[in-house]
Design a protein around this motif. Structure first.
Motif, PDB file in Angstrom:
ATOM      1  N   GLU A 121       0.824  -1.203   0.000  1.00 49.95           N
ATOM      2  CA  GLU A 121       0.000   0.000   0.000  1.00 49.95           C
ATOM      3  C   GLU A 121       0.862   1.259   0.000  1.00 49.95           C
ATOM      4  O   GLU A 121       0.626   2.182  -0.774  1.00 49.95           O
ATOM      5  CB  GLU A 121      -0.933   0.007   1.211  1.00 49.95           C
ATOM      6  CG  GLU A 121      -2.005  -1.065   1.194  1.00 49.95           C
ATOM      7  CD  GLU A 121      -1.494  -2.406   1.658  1.00 49.95           C
ATOM      8  OE1 GLU A 121      -2.250  -3.382   1.595  1.00 49.95           O
ATOM      9  OE2 GLU A 121      -0.347  -2.498   2.067  1.00 49.95           O
ATOM     10  N   SER A 130      -2.799   4.515  -6.351  1.00 53.28           N
ATOM     11  CA  SER A 130      -3.866   4.901  -5.447  1.00 53.28           C
ATOM     12  C   SER A 130      -3.334   5.243  -4.061  1.00 53.28           C
ATOM     13  O   SER A 130      -2.586   4.480  -3.462  1.00 53.28           O
ATOM     14  CB  SER A 130      -4.883   3.764  -5.331  1.00 53.28           C
ATOM     15  OG  SER A 130      -5.838   4.062  -4.350  1.00 53.28           O
ATOM     16  N   ARG A 132      -5.245   5.652  -1.458  1.00 56.74           N
ATOM     17  CA  ARG A 132      -6.054   4.938  -0.483  1.00 56.74           C
ATOM     18  C   ARG A 132      -5.662   3.464  -0.459  1.00 56.74           C
ATOM     19  O   ARG A 132      -5.727   2.781  -1.485  1.00 56.74           O
ATOM     20  CB  ARG A 132      -7.523   5.062  -0.866  1.00 56.74           C
ATOM     21  CG  ARG A 132      -8.462   4.216  -0.008  1.00 56.74           C
ATOM     22  CD  ARG A 132      -9.869   4.282  -0.584  1.00 56.74           C
ATOM     23  NE  ARG A 132     -10.767   3.381   0.103  1.00 56.74           N
ATOM     24  CZ  ARG A 132     -11.992   3.102  -0.331  1.00 56.74           C
ATOM     25  NH1 ARG A 132     -12.427   3.660  -1.445  1.00 56.74           N
ATOM     26  NH2 ARG A 132     -12.758   2.274   0.323  1.00 56.74           N
ATOM     27  N   PRO A 134      -5.882  -0.390  -0.424  1.00 56.69           N
ATOM     28  CA  PRO A 134      -7.014  -1.212  -0.830  1.00 56.69           C
ATOM     29  C   PRO A 134      -7.642  -1.935   0.351  1.00 56.69           C
ATOM     30  O   PRO A 134      -6.953  -2.449   1.226  1.00 56.69           O
ATOM     31  CB  PRO A 134      -6.394  -2.212  -1.810  1.00 56.69           C
ATOM     32  CG  PRO A 134      -4.938  -2.245  -1.459  1.00 56.69           C
ATOM     33  CD  PRO A 134      -4.607  -0.874  -0.965  1.00 56.69           C
ATOM     34  N   GLU A 135      -8.941  -1.947   0.389  1.00 58.55           N
ATOM     35  CA  GLU A 135      -9.655  -2.656   1.436  1.00 58.55           C
ATOM     36  C   GLU A 135      -9.629  -4.149   1.139  1.00 58.55           C
ATOM     37  O   GLU A 135      -9.593  -4.575  -0.015  1.00 58.55           O
ATOM     38  CB  GLU A 135     -11.102  -2.170   1.510  1.00 58.55           C
ATOM     39  CG  GLU A 135     -11.243  -0.711   1.855  1.00 58.55           C
ATOM     40  CD  GLU A 135     -12.677  -0.237   1.738  1.00 58.55           C
ATOM     41  OE1 GLU A 135     -12.925   0.952   1.978  1.00 58.55           O
ATOM     42  OE2 GLU A 135     -13.540  -1.063   1.393  1.00 58.55           O
ATOM     43  N   ARG A 136      -9.662  -4.944   2.179  1.00 60.63           N
ATOM     44  CA  ARG A 136      -9.667  -6.391   1.996  1.00 60.63           C
ATOM     45  C   ARG A 136     -11.118  -6.829   1.782  1.00 60.63           C
ATOM     46  O   ARG A 136     -11.812  -7.207   2.719  1.00 60.63           O
ATOM     47  CB  ARG A 136      -9.062  -7.086   3.220  1.00 60.63           C
ATOM     48  CG  ARG A 136      -7.655  -6.603   3.567  1.00 60.63           C
ATOM     49  CD  ARG A 136      -6.711  -6.778   2.396  1.00 60.63           C
ATOM     50  NE  ARG A 136      -5.341  -6.450   2.779  1.00 60.63           N
ATOM     51  CZ  ARG A 136      -4.552  -5.709   2.061  1.00 60.63           C
ATOM     52  NH1 ARG A 136      -4.988  -5.186   0.953  1.00 60.63           N
ATOM     53  NH2 ARG A 136      -3.315  -5.480   2.438  1.00 60.63           N
ATOM     54  N   ALA A 177      -6.247  -0.985  -9.300  1.00 63.30           N
ATOM     55  CA  ALA A 177      -6.515  -0.336  -8.015  1.00 63.30           C
ATOM     56  C   ALA A 177      -8.006  -0.350  -7.706  1.00 63.30           C
ATOM     57  O   ALA A 177      -8.412  -0.605  -6.567  1.00 63.30           O
ATOM     58  CB  ALA A 177      -5.988   1.100  -8.035  1.00 63.30           C
ATOM     59  N   ALA A 178      -8.845  -0.084  -8.708  1.00 64.11           N
ATOM     60  CA  ALA A 178     -10.297  -0.097  -8.490  1.00 64.11           C
ATOM     61  C   ALA A 178     -10.774  -1.496  -8.163  1.00 64.11           C
ATOM     62  O   ALA A 178     -11.627  -1.696  -7.273  1.00 64.11           O
ATOM     63  CB  ALA A 178     -11.006   0.431  -9.736  1.00 64.11           C
ATOM     64  N   ALA A 180      -9.028  -3.924  -6.775  1.00 61.15           N
ATOM     65  CA  ALA A 180      -8.541  -4.306  -5.443  1.00 61.15           C
ATOM     66  C   ALA A 180      -9.463  -3.795  -4.353  1.00 61.15           C
ATOM     67  O   ALA A 180      -9.585  -4.410  -3.288  1.00 61.15           O
ATOM     68  CB  ALA A 180      -7.125  -3.775  -5.227  1.00 61.15           C
ATOM     69  N   ARG A 181     -10.134  -2.654  -4.603  1.00 64.08           N
ATOM     70  CA  ARG A 181     -11.073  -2.102  -3.622  1.00 64.08           C
ATOM     71  C   ARG A 181     -12.496  -2.611  -3.831  1.00 64.08           C
ATOM     72  O   ARG A 181     -13.393  -2.257  -3.077  1.00 64.08           O
ATOM     73  CB  ARG A 181     -11.082  -0.566  -3.703  1.00 64.08           C
ATOM     74  CG  ARG A 181      -9.753   0.085  -3.393  1.00 64.08           C
ATOM     75  CD  ARG A 181      -9.942   1.572  -3.126  1.00 64.08           C
ATOM     76  NE  ARG A 181     -10.458   2.279  -4.281  1.00 64.08           N
ATOM     77  CZ  ARG A 181      -9.701   2.843  -5.217  1.00 64.08           C
ATOM     78  NH1 ARG A 181      -8.389   2.729  -5.150  1.00 64.08           N
ATOM     79  NH2 ARG A 181     -10.245   3.504  -6.218  1.00 64.08           N
ATOM     80  N   ASP A 183     -14.381  -1.674  -6.197  1.00 64.82           N
ATOM     81  CA  ASP A 183     -15.139  -0.469  -6.536  1.00 64.82           C
ATOM     82  C   ASP A 183     -15.827  -0.669  -7.886  1.00 64.82           C
ATOM     83  O   ASP A 183     -15.288  -0.311  -8.945  1.00 64.82           O
ATOM     84  CB  ASP A 183     -14.198   0.740  -6.570  1.00 64.82           C
ATOM     85  CG  ASP A 183     -14.955   2.051  -6.581  1.00 64.82           C
ATOM     86  OD1 ASP A 183     -14.373   3.058  -6.165  1.00 64.82           O
ATOM     87  OD2 ASP A 183     -16.123   2.073  -7.011  1.00 64.82           O
TER      88      ASP A 183
END
Length: 278
Positions: A121, A130, A132, A134-136, A177-178, A180-181, A183
């Protein structure tokens, strides 16, 4: 006839030409870029110092902290066994539950770094990806479908020239990146962006707009690096380093001496409790 004193017109020198409106902005961008490089070096240097000191701290003092926790638990258990008081029993259980291994380096810094250096990160943030972390999360079926479609259509290996490969590389980095989140909304926007194709020259930003955008990005990156620096400085190890920036090894020795003295006091107290009649 021309008189000897008549002055011939002097050709204009390139130095006399008016400065381009963007020249001053370009200088500001170059200066900001150089300052950011120096700041990155300083942050990375401090990160290495913090990690190295953390390892030494863990190796040298970890066993002492663990011994102190164990002795505190044993003392509380001995007192509880003698008194039978519920409060003493609760206290003993509480201290016994605290007897845990020392945290790893990555745990001390909230995952900013790991044993190989910067975590993925933080490394991503330092490489214009990114900001931010990445959220798991598990991406939805729709997000997976969008991702697969984008990866097939925009894969860099499909590029016909180097410029196109660069464009695809940058785009796929945003797609990754998108995804991984998880999104999904952003993946839809990226799909629409790819379908629309490259920005035509008539819609591309002017030189001034690009320079202003670059300055804004440099400011954002500086802010991100400042946040990393604060995280390191305000953490437990960074705080210790600030106490003795010129001789951190000596600080470790002083703490070790204090811990050894505390261990000796606890052992004496425990021995006294063991010798007292029940």
């Amino acid at each position: 006839m021309t008189t000897p004193d008549a002055a011939e017109p002097t050709p204009s020198s390139p130095d006399d030409a008016p400065e381009r409106p963007e020249a001053r902005l370009e200088r500001a961008v170059r200066a900001a870029e150089q300052a950011l490089i120096e700041f990155e070096i300083a942050v990375e240097t401090f990160r290495v110092e913090v990690e190295n000191f953390s390892r030494l701290h863990h190796q040298k003092l970890g066993p002492m902290y663990a011994r102190l926790e164990e002795l505190d638990a044993q003392i509380a258990e001995a007192k509880a066994a003698r008194s039978g008081d519920p409060e003493d029993l609760r206290r003993a259980q509480e201290l016994r539950a605290q007897v845990l291994p020392m945290p790893e380096v990555s745990e001390l810094f909230n995952d900013w770094i790991d044993t190989d250096g910067l975590s993925p990160e933080a490394a991503a943030m330092l490489n214009e990806q990114s900001v931010r972390p990445p959220e798991r999360v598990r991406p939805s079926d729709e997000a997976r479908k969008l991702y697969r479609d984008l990866a097939r259509k925009a894969h860099p290996d499909l590029a016909q020239d180097e410029k196109e490969r660069t464009r695809r590389d940058e785009f796929i980095s945003r797609v990754n990146a998108a995804y991984a989140r998880g999104d999904e909304a952003l993946l839809r926007e990226l799909a629409e962006e790819w379908a629309a194709g490259p920005v035509p020259p008539s819609q591309q930003p002017s030189e001034s707009e690009e320079l202003y955008a670059r300055l804004e990005w440099l400011a954002q990156r500086k802010e991100m690096l400042s946040a990393i620096a604060r995280e390191l400085e305000e953490g437990p190890i960074g705080s210790m380093l600030r106490m003795a920036p010129d001789d951190p090894d000596r600080l470790l020795e002083q703490i070790a001496d204090q811990l050894l003295a505390q261990v000796g006091e606890r052992e004496t107290e425990l021995a006294g409790l063991s010798q007292q009649p029940g």
